[in-house]
Motif scaffolding. Structure first.
Motif, PDB file in Angstrom:
ATOM      1  N   LYS A 121     -10.832   2.624  12.116  1.00 23.36           N
ATOM      2  CA  LYS A 121     -10.349   3.588  11.131  1.00 23.36           C
ATOM      3  C   LYS A 121      -8.901   3.902  11.474  1.00 23.36           C
ATOM      4  N   VAL A 122      -8.005   3.298  10.746  1.00 28.30           N
ATOM      5  CA  VAL A 122      -6.586   3.441  11.083  1.00 28.30           C
ATOM      6  C   VAL A 122      -5.781   3.856   9.867  1.00 28.30           C
ATOM      7  N   THR A 123      -4.687   4.526  10.155  1.00 29.46           N
ATOM      8  CA  THR A 123      -3.726   4.831   9.103  1.00 29.46           C
ATOM      9  C   THR A 123      -2.793   3.637   8.965  1.00 29.46           C
ATOM     10  N   LEU A 146      -8.870  -2.631   4.032  1.00 27.77           N
ATOM     11  CA  LEU A 146      -8.284  -3.934   4.332  1.00 27.77           C
ATOM     12  C   LEU A 146      -8.634  -4.406   5.750  1.00 27.77           C
ATOM     13  N   VAL A 147      -8.501  -3.508   6.735  1.00 28.19           N
ATOM     14  CA  VAL A 147      -8.699  -3.935   8.124  1.00 28.19           C
ATOM     15  C   VAL A 147     -10.176  -4.077   8.482  1.00 28.19           C
ATOM     16  N   LEU A 187       0.814  -1.215   0.000  1.00 32.22           N
ATOM     17  CA  LEU A 187       0.000   0.000   0.000  1.00 32.22           C
ATOM     18  C   LEU A 187       0.849   1.266   0.000  1.00 32.22           C
ATOM     19  N   GLU A 188       2.100   1.137   0.413  1.00 31.06           N
ATOM     20  CA  GLU A 188       2.991   2.294   0.400  1.00 31.06           C
ATOM     21  C   GLU A 188       3.201   2.821  -1.021  1.00 31.06           C
ATOM     22  N   ARG A 223      -3.656   6.036   0.513  1.00 39.13           N
ATOM     23  CA  ARG A 223      -3.080   4.989   1.364  1.00 39.13           C
ATOM     24  C   ARG A 223      -3.966   4.631   2.553  1.00 39.13           C
ATOM     25  N   ASN A 224      -4.374   5.638   3.295  1.00 36.06           N
ATOM     26  CA  ASN A 224      -5.108   5.355   4.523  1.00 36.06           C
ATOM     27  C   ASN A 224      -6.507   4.811   4.259  1.00 36.06           C
TER      28      ASN A 224
END
Length: 378
Positions: free
Chosen positions: A131-133, A122-123, A107-108, A115-116
């Motif tokens: 909700k995460v970076t 995905l998560v 994802l980078e 990206r986020n």
């Protein structure tokens, strides 16, 4: 002319292309790919067809072929969109193989603005509502060693690890270890919100209790400020601390609670009682009035007792009589109010009997007429 050339000519006819598209759109991706390829070769300038083919190749996992189609037929903006699809597709494939680190690394390659959101997608399957970076998720994997643990056990693993850390730092009672615990706890804030809130409250409460035991009561109150983003937890922490600090600091806590809930009758009632114990009678009476105004029923009885202590028997009797007549207190206090009223009436001075004014007698003359008497000159 070969058969391929004849077919190539036919599919350039708009009506024929529409028929083929109607058929292809309801098929699986594996069936769509050869048809889209044929239609694109017949008309290489069809950007929409090129984009559809590249997207279908991505969904089918043929990323190298998708890249070739994108590079050959698409403009820079569409190439960027297909590039994002390719990155996400590769990351998802790695994710489904439980290769989380590699998936996030893939994802980078996405542009910053994507990206986020891609990481959240995905998560989502494993942590609903999270909700995460990318950075936050990497922290989670690293700090708790989750990369080698099945995702079904992630939450329980994190919960148990943090509980153990909290227990250890409470035993050591070292501020640095508590700060380290909070830093680790913050890494799950957006992933496991329920676990985060529970442990944050437990940590703040236990830390405050330790400070009170060390006779650091002001510091204990201040330590609860880590709960301020969670309004309900902060107020609960302050209310729990009321039971363990001295009366002076209890008053400080009441003021903090009233800053957050200025119309809370219970907080005003508690403040009034504390002011009364501190011999701040006038302030206590004002606090009782506010509590009564907001609906604290038995505050009337406490106010009357305080007035009695102050020596204002007349006002105290008036309050007792109102409570008895209107039933403004609970049944258990009515008998007390009647007894107190009776005792106070005995202390009050007897009311003076009203004086009857003297009647003026008018002097009458010989003809029964009233006459005024003149003062003699001296």
């Amino acid at each position: 002319m070969s058969l391929e050339e004849k077919v190539g000519l036919l599919i350039k006819i708009p009506k024929i292309r529409e028929i083929i598209m109607d058929y292809v759109c309801i098929q699986e991706d594996s069936v769509k790919i050869p048809y889209f390829t044929m239609l694109l070769e017949a008309n290489p300038a069809d950007y929409n067809m090129a984009y559809e083919l590249a997207g279908t190749l991505c969904r089918h996992g043929e990323y190298d072929q998708a890249s070739k189609v994108s590079a050959q037929y698409l403009n820079p903006d569409d190439q960027k969109l297909i590039g994002n699809k390719i990155c996400f597709g590769k990351a998802k494939a790695l994710w489904q193989k439980d290769n989380y680190d590699a998936a996030l690394q893939e994802l980078e390659n996405l542009h910053d603005e994507n990206r986020n959101s891609a990481a959240n997608r995905l998560v989502k399957e494993y942590m609903p509502g999270a909700k995460v970076t990318i950075y936050e998720f990497k922290q989670l994997l690293d700090k708790f060693g989750l990369a080698q643990i099945p995702h079904q056990s992630w939450k329980s693993t994190v919960d148990q690890a943090l509980k153990t850390d909290l227990e250890n730092c409470m035993k050591s009672n070292v501020p640095e270890s508590f700060s380290q615990f909070l830093d680790k706890l913050n890494s799950i804030k957006n992933c496991y919100t329920d676990v985060y809130k529970t442990l944050l409250f437990n940590a703040a409460s236990k830390r405050a209790e330790l400070l009170v035991k060390d006779n650091k009561q002001f510091e204990a109150i201040e330590s609860l400020k880590i709960l301020t983003p969670e309004k309900a937890l902060y107020e609960k922490g302050l209310q729990d601390l009321l039971n363990v600090v001295d009366e002076r600091h209890q008053l400080s806590i009441c003021n903090l609670l009233l800053e957050r809930q200025p119309n809370n009758a219970g907080f005003w009632y508690s403040k009034a009682k504390l002011l009364g114990k501190a011999q701040q009678v006038d302030d206590a009476i004002m606090a009782y009035d506010r509590a009564i105004e907001l609906g604290a029923k038995d505050a009337r009885m406490d106010k009357a007792r305080l007035l009695e202590t102050k020596g204002d028997y007349k006002e105290a009797v008036r309050l007792y009589e109102n409570m008895i007549y209107y039933g403004q207190i609970s049944q258990g206090l009515l008998a007390e109010a009647e007894t107190r009223r009776k005792n106070l009436l005995e202390k009050l001075p007897e009311p003076e009997e009203p004086k009857v004014p003297e009647k003026k007698v008018e002097k009458k003359g010989v003809f029964n007429r009233s006459r005024k008497t003149k003062k003699k000159k001296r």
